[in-house]
Design a protein around this motif. Structure first.
Motif, PDB file in Angstrom:
ATOM      1  N   THR A  23       0.813  -1.208   0.000  1.00  0.00           N
ATOM      2  CA  THR A  23       0.000   0.000   0.000  1.00  0.00           C
ATOM      3  C   THR A  23       0.852   1.266   0.000  1.00  0.00           C
ATOM      4  OG1 THR A  23      -0.082  -0.076   2.418  1.00  0.00           O
ATOM      5  CG2 THR A  23      -1.899  -1.119   1.231  1.00  0.00           C
ATOM      6  N   ASN A  24       2.173   1.124  -0.249  1.00  0.00           N
ATOM      7  CA  ASN A  24       3.060   2.282  -0.162  1.00  0.00           C
ATOM      8  C   ASN A  24       3.597   2.739  -1.525  1.00  0.00           C
ATOM      9  OD1 ASN A  24       4.897   0.300  -0.755  1.00  0.00           O
ATOM     10  ND2 ASN A  24       6.151   0.554   1.072  1.00  0.00           N
ATOM     11  N   GLY A  25       2.952   2.317  -2.619  1.00  0.00           N
ATOM     12  CA  GLY A  25       3.370   2.766  -3.942  1.00  0.00           C
ATOM     13  C   GLY A  25       4.395   1.877  -4.611  1.00  0.00           C
ATOM     14  N   SER A  26       4.849   0.853  -3.945  1.00  0.00           N
ATOM     15  CA  SER A  26       5.821  -0.074  -4.513  1.00  0.00           C
ATOM     16  C   SER A  26       5.120  -1.401  -4.782  1.00  0.00           C
ATOM     17  CB  SER A  26       6.978  -0.259  -3.516  1.00  0.00           C
ATOM     18  OG  SER A  26       8.006  -1.030  -4.093  1.00  0.00           O
ATOM     19  N   TYR A  27       5.875  -2.424  -5.126  1.00  0.00           N
ATOM     20  CA  TYR A  27       5.295  -3.749  -5.249  1.00  0.00           C
ATOM     21  C   TYR A  27       6.182  -4.756  -4.540  1.00  0.00           C
ATOM     22  CZ  TYR A  27       8.422  -4.421  -9.276  1.00  0.00           C
ATOM     23  OH  TYR A  27       9.508  -4.509 -10.093  1.00  0.00           O
ATOM     24  N   ARG A  28       5.566  -5.817  -4.070  1.00  0.00           N
ATOM     25  CA  ARG A  28       6.249  -6.794  -3.226  1.00  0.00           C
ATOM     26  C   ARG A  28       6.845  -7.918  -4.070  1.00  0.00           C
ATOM     27  NH1 ARG A  28       5.775  -7.399   2.034  1.00  0.00           N
ATOM     28  NH2 ARG A  28       3.746  -6.442   2.265  1.00  0.00           N
ATOM     29  N   ASN A  29       8.054  -8.351  -3.691  1.00  0.00           N
ATOM     30  CA  ASN A  29       8.659  -9.487  -4.380  1.00  0.00           C
ATOM     31  C   ASN A  29       9.124 -10.568  -3.414  1.00  0.00           C
ATOM     32  OD1 ASN A  29      10.834  -8.281  -3.223  1.00  0.00           O
ATOM     33  ND2 ASN A  29      11.959  -7.936  -5.112  1.00  0.00           N
ATOM     34  N   HIS A  30       8.696 -10.482  -2.151  1.00  0.00           N
ATOM     35  CA  HIS A  30       9.039 -11.520  -1.182  1.00  0.00           C
ATOM     36  C   HIS A  30       7.964 -11.583  -0.100  1.00  0.00           C
ATOM     37  CE1 HIS A  30      10.987  -7.814   0.309  1.00  0.00           C
ATOM     38  NE2 HIS A  30      10.582  -8.251   1.490  1.00  0.00           N
ATOM     39  N   CYS A  31       7.951 -12.695   0.609  1.00  0.00           N
ATOM     40  CA  CYS A  31       6.960 -12.926   1.656  1.00  0.00           C
ATOM     41  C   CYS A  31       7.340 -12.145   2.910  1.00  0.00           C
ATOM     42  CB  CYS A  31       6.906 -14.422   1.970  1.00  0.00           C
ATOM     43  SG  CYS A  31       5.846 -14.849   3.363  1.00  0.00           S
ATOM     44  N   PRO A  32       6.413 -11.385   3.498  1.00  0.00           N
ATOM     45  CA  PRO A  32       6.730 -10.634   4.711  1.00  0.00           C
ATOM     46  C   PRO A  32       6.829 -11.517   5.956  1.00  0.00           C
ATOM     47  CG  PRO A  32       4.434 -10.335   4.167  1.00  0.00           C
ATOM     48  CD  PRO A  32       5.052 -11.114   3.049  1.00  0.00           C
ATOM     49  N   GLU A  33       6.317 -12.745   5.881  1.00  0.00           N
ATOM     50  CA  GLU A  33       6.327 -13.649   7.034  1.00  0.00           C
ATOM     51  C   GLU A  33       7.636 -14.429   7.130  1.00  0.00           C
ATOM     52  OE1 GLU A  33       3.897 -13.674   9.298  1.00  0.00           O
ATOM     53  OE2 GLU A  33       2.879 -12.124   8.127  1.00  0.00           O
ATOM     54  N   CYS A  34       8.016 -15.137   6.063  1.00  0.00           N
ATOM     55  CA  CYS A  34       9.230 -15.971   6.090  1.00  0.00           C
ATOM     56  C   CYS A  34      10.386 -15.326   5.330  1.00  0.00           C
ATOM     57  CB  CYS A  34       8.940 -17.359   5.535  1.00  0.00           C
ATOM     58  SG  CYS A  34       8.612 -17.401   3.744  1.00  0.00           S
ATOM     59  N   LEU A  35      10.114 -14.251   4.588  1.00  0.00           N
ATOM     60  CA  LEU A  35      11.079 -13.454   3.815  1.00  0.00           C
ATOM     61  C   LEU A  35      11.612 -14.148   2.562  1.00  0.00           C
ATOM     62  CD1 LEU A  35      13.087 -11.745   6.708  1.00  0.00           C
ATOM     63  CD2 LEU A  35      11.035 -10.925   5.524  1.00  0.00           C
ATOM     64  N   TYR A  36      11.083 -15.328   2.225  1.00  0.00           N
ATOM     65  CA  TYR A  36      11.504 -15.994   0.991  1.00  0.00           C
ATOM     66  C   TYR A  36      10.995 -15.214  -0.212  1.00  0.00           C
ATOM     67  CZ  TYR A  36      13.667 -20.307   2.625  1.00  0.00           C
ATOM     68  OH  TYR A  36      14.533 -21.219   3.165  1.00  0.00           O
ATOM     69  N   SER A  37      11.727 -15.313  -1.311  1.00  0.00           N
ATOM     70  CA  SER A  37      11.379 -14.651  -2.554  1.00  0.00           C
ATOM     71  C   SER A  37      11.360 -15.701  -3.654  1.00  0.00           C
ATOM     72  CB  SER A  37      12.431 -13.571  -2.855  1.00  0.00           C
ATOM     73  OG  SER A  37      12.064 -12.803  -3.981  1.00  0.00           O
ATOM     74  N   LYS A  38      11.143 -15.260  -4.878  1.00  0.00           N
ATOM     75  CA  LYS A  38      11.192 -16.148  -6.037  1.00  0.00           C
ATOM     76  C   LYS A  38      12.076 -15.491  -7.080  1.00  0.00           C
ATOM     77  CE  LYS A  38       8.350 -19.000  -8.966  1.00  0.00           C
ATOM     78  NZ  LYS A  38       7.033 -19.579  -9.166  1.00  0.00           N
ATOM     79  N   HIS A  39      12.936 -16.277  -7.708  1.00  0.00           N
ATOM     80  CA  HIS A  39      13.885 -15.766  -8.695  1.00  0.00           C
ATOM     81  C   HIS A  39      13.139 -15.428  -9.987  1.00  0.00           C
ATOM     82  CE1 HIS A  39      18.068 -16.383 -10.724  1.00  0.00           C
ATOM     83  NE2 HIS A  39      17.567 -15.174 -10.917  1.00  0.00           N
ATOM     84  N   MET A  40      12.714 -14.170 -10.101  1.00  0.00           N
ATOM     85  CA  MET A  40      11.934 -13.715 -11.247  1.00  0.00           C
ATOM     86  C   MET A  40      12.729 -12.808 -12.191  1.00  0.00           C
ATOM     87  SD  MET A  40       8.971 -15.123 -10.725  1.00  0.00           S
ATOM     88  CE  MET A  40       7.902 -14.255 -11.847  1.00  0.00           C
ATOM     89  N   ASP A  41      13.744 -12.120 -11.674  1.00  0.00           N
ATOM     90  CA  ASP A  41      14.439 -11.086 -12.451  1.00  0.00           C
ATOM     91  C   ASP A  41      15.892 -11.449 -12.742  1.00  0.00           C
ATOM     92  OD1 ASP A  41      12.112  -9.627 -12.046  1.00  0.00           O
ATOM     93  OD2 ASP A  41      12.975  -8.373 -10.482  1.00  0.00           O
ATOM     94  N   GLU A  42      16.354 -11.032 -13.916  1.00  0.00           N
ATOM     95  CA  GLU A  42      17.785 -11.020 -14.213  1.00  0.00           C
ATOM     96  C   GLU A  42      18.337  -9.664 -13.784  1.00  0.00           C
ATOM     97  OE1 GLU A  42      19.789 -13.474 -15.090  1.00  0.00           O
ATOM     98  OE2 GLU A  42      18.052 -14.801 -15.045  1.00  0.00           O
TER      99      GLU A  42
END
Length: 100
Positions: A23-42
């Motif tokens: 809700t702060n104008g950005s977008y999320r790329n990881h889980c706020p609970e466990c902090l894991y992410s997914k390899h989406m970007d080069e």
């Protein structure tokens, strides 16, 4: 694709948490609970990675201009990436997981 189009909720592939859009104008790329992410970007934001492996949070650093960043390492290919933490928003990041 615009950032607004990318600011979607998702289910974490590591812990199963339901994640709401930021809700702060950005977008999320990881889980706020466990902090894991997914390899989406080069390159940041390009969504061009063919790996798509889970990325484990391995460290927390302070960048002089960007503030706290989570260091992630891909469990599939070993790539290392930095991601700004999400704070002062719905579902702020649980960075205490990396502070011990």
């Amino acid at each position: 694709m615009s950032k607004k189009a990318e600011n979607n909720g998702f289910m974490c592939e590591h812990c199963g948490a339901v994640i709401l859009p930021l809700t702060n104008g950005s977008y999320r790329n990881h889980c706020p609970e466990c902090l894991y992410s997914k390899h989406m970007d080069e390159d940041p934001g390009d969504r061009q990675s063919t790996c798509k492996g889970l990325m484990k949070p391995i460290d927390l650093i302070i960048h002089s201009k960007k503030g706290y960043q989570i260091i992630h390492q891909c469990l599939q290919c070993g790539a290392i990436r930095r991601n700004k933490i999400a704070q002062d928003t719905v579902q702020s990041d649980n960075v205490y997981l990396l502070m011990n």
